[in-house]
Motif scaffolding. Structure first.
Motif, PDB file in Angstrom:
ATOM      1  N   ASP A  13       0.926  -1.388   0.016  1.00  0.00           N
ATOM      2  CA  ASP A  13      -0.164   0.120   0.246  1.00  0.00           C
ATOM      3  C   ASP A  13       0.797   1.478  -0.113  1.00  0.00           C
ATOM      4  O   ASP A  13       2.149   1.108   0.177  1.00  0.00           O
ATOM      5  CB  ASP A  13      -0.582   0.063   1.366  1.00  0.00           C
ATOM      6  CG  ASP A  13      -1.448   1.379   1.728  1.00  0.00           C
ATOM      7  OD1 ASP A  13      -2.367   1.839   0.853  1.00  0.00           O
ATOM      8  OD2 ASP A  13      -1.464   1.640   2.921  1.00  0.00           O
ATOM      9  N   ASP A  15      -0.183   5.051   1.152  1.00  0.00           N
ATOM     10  CA  ASP A  15      -0.804   6.019   2.251  1.00  0.00           C
ATOM     11  C   ASP A  15      -0.517   5.248   3.682  1.00  0.00           C
ATOM     12  O   ASP A  15      -1.103   4.139   3.904  1.00  0.00           O
ATOM     13  CB  ASP A  15      -1.968   6.505   2.386  1.00  0.00           C
ATOM     14  CG  ASP A  15      -2.207   7.469   1.049  1.00  0.00           C
ATOM     15  OD1 ASP A  15      -1.415   8.506   1.024  1.00  0.00           O
ATOM     16  OD2 ASP A  15      -2.958   7.113   0.240  1.00  0.00           O
ATOM     17  N   GLU A  16       0.006   5.897   4.490  1.00  0.00           N
ATOM     18  CA  GLU A  16       0.634   5.259   5.924  1.00  0.00           C
ATOM     19  C   GLU A  16       1.475   3.989   5.844  1.00  0.00           C
ATOM     20  O   GLU A  16       1.600   3.282   6.866  1.00  0.00           O
ATOM     21  CB  GLU A  16      -0.835   5.002   6.888  1.00  0.00           C
ATOM     22  CG  GLU A  16      -1.718   6.119   6.770  1.00  0.00           C
ATOM     23  CD  GLU A  16      -0.833   7.322   7.606  1.00  0.00           C
ATOM     24  OE1 GLU A  16      -0.127   7.227   8.682  1.00  0.00           O
ATOM     25  OE2 GLU A  16      -1.047   8.524   7.262  1.00  0.00           O
ATOM     26  N   THR A  17       1.848   3.331   4.522  1.00  0.00           N
ATOM     27  CA  THR A  17       2.481   2.215   4.481  1.00  0.00           C
ATOM     28  C   THR A  17       4.066   2.928   4.162  1.00  0.00           C
ATOM     29  O   THR A  17       5.043   2.641   4.512  1.00  0.00           O
ATOM     30  CB  THR A  17       2.074   1.425   3.637  1.00  0.00           C
ATOM     31  OG1 THR A  17       0.734   0.780   4.066  1.00  0.00           O
ATOM     32  CG2 THR A  17       2.956   0.185   3.306  1.00  0.00           C
ATOM     33  N   ASP A 158      -0.064  -3.886   4.154  1.00  0.00           N
ATOM     34  CA  ASP A 158      -1.027  -2.792   4.339  1.00  0.00           C
ATOM     35  C   ASP A 158      -1.249  -2.259   5.699  1.00  0.00           C
ATOM     36  O   ASP A 158      -1.173  -3.234   6.380  1.00  0.00           O
ATOM     37  CB  ASP A 158      -2.422  -3.109   3.610  1.00  0.00           C
ATOM     38  CG  ASP A 158      -3.124  -1.760   3.178  1.00  0.00           C
ATOM     39  OD1 ASP A 158      -3.482  -1.047   3.937  1.00  0.00           O
ATOM     40  OD2 ASP A 158      -3.559  -1.830   1.964  1.00  0.00           O
ATOM     41  N   ASP A 159      -1.408  -1.075   5.915  1.00  0.00           N
ATOM     42  CA  ASP A 159      -1.789  -0.765   7.379  1.00  0.00           C
ATOM     43  C   ASP A 159      -3.175  -0.722   7.858  1.00  0.00           C
ATOM     44  O   ASP A 159      -3.469  -0.853   9.001  1.00  0.00           O
ATOM     45  CB  ASP A 159      -1.269   0.819   7.566  1.00  0.00           C
ATOM     46  CG  ASP A 159      -1.977   1.637   6.741  1.00  0.00           C
ATOM     47  OD1 ASP A 159      -2.265   1.744   5.212  1.00  0.00           O
ATOM     48  OD2 ASP A 159      -2.771   2.476   7.415  1.00  0.00           O
TER      49      ASP A 159
END
Ligand SMILES: [Mg+2]
Length: 210
Positions: A13, A15-17, A158-159
């Motif tokens: 992923d 975003d945020e990953t 993924d987060d």
């Protein structure tokens, strides 16, 4: 969970990953709340756009307009300024990706609006990676494409638990698709997925074998 077969591809992923915007949710949601949008309406509009066509600043502006809240000219400018100031890759991301790329293909699978995702990926220096953009909770199809292209097993990181769950529900063999939860804050100790605390977590190194 140790893997004996060689991983053919690592998908992850964005975003945020790989990257994040260093700014609070309050500040983000405050952009429209301070322009008179009630909290519930803002949250509703955000969810609609995020879970639907994919989040973008222009999309958010349109969604708010549908609720009768016209954002002024400075609205998008302010959101872009926040992104400009705060968007950055996680500190271990670049080096780890480079290391992986010597071993197997590394692919980004991100959910969202096409041009908005591409813009963030370019700004953080990940545009050299193959990219698949999907809608929210629709990543299984992309995983299928990668399985066809590279064979199994592939690893997906993924987060978001909801994204991993949607892939799990697609019913791939556990041996073919290894789902990993990136839990940087250590908040999801009890999830059903193997969790790592960073991309260079030794637990992941063990699963990958490199
Ligand atoms: Mg994410």
């Amino acid at each position: 969970m140790e893997n004996t077969r060689k991983v053919t591809c690592i998908a992850l992923d964005f975003d945020e990953t790989l990257a994040f915007i260093d700014s609070s949710r309050e500040e983000f949601f405050g952009t429209w709340e301070k322009r008179g949008v009630p909290k519930e309406i803002g949250e509703k509009a955000y969810k609609e756009i995020h879970d639907g066509e994919g989040f973008s600043y222009t999309g958010m502006k349109k969604a708010l307009k549908n609720y009768g809240y016209d954002m002024d000219e400075s609205f998008e400018k302010e959101l872009w300024a926040r992104l400009e100031k705060g968007l950055r890759p996680f500190k271990e991301a670049k080096e780890t990706i480079e290391r992986w790329m010597n071993k197997c293909p590394v692919v980004v699978i991100t959910a969202g609006d096409d041009s908005f995702q591409k813009e963030k990926i370019q700004r953080t220096g990940f545009s050299h990676l193959p990219l698949i953009i999907t809608k929210f909770r629709k990543k299984a199809e992309a995983i299928q494409t990668l399985l066809k292209k590279y064979g199994a097993p592939i690893v997906f990181i993924d987060d978001k638990i909801s994204e991993l769950t949607s892939i799990k529900e697609a019913d791939f063999s556990k041996k073919d698709v290894i789902l990993i939860l990136l839990d940087r804050a250590g908040k999801n100790k009890k999830s059903e997925f193997e969790a790592i605390s960073s991309l260079d977590d030794s637990k992941l190194t063990k699963i990958l074998g490199f």
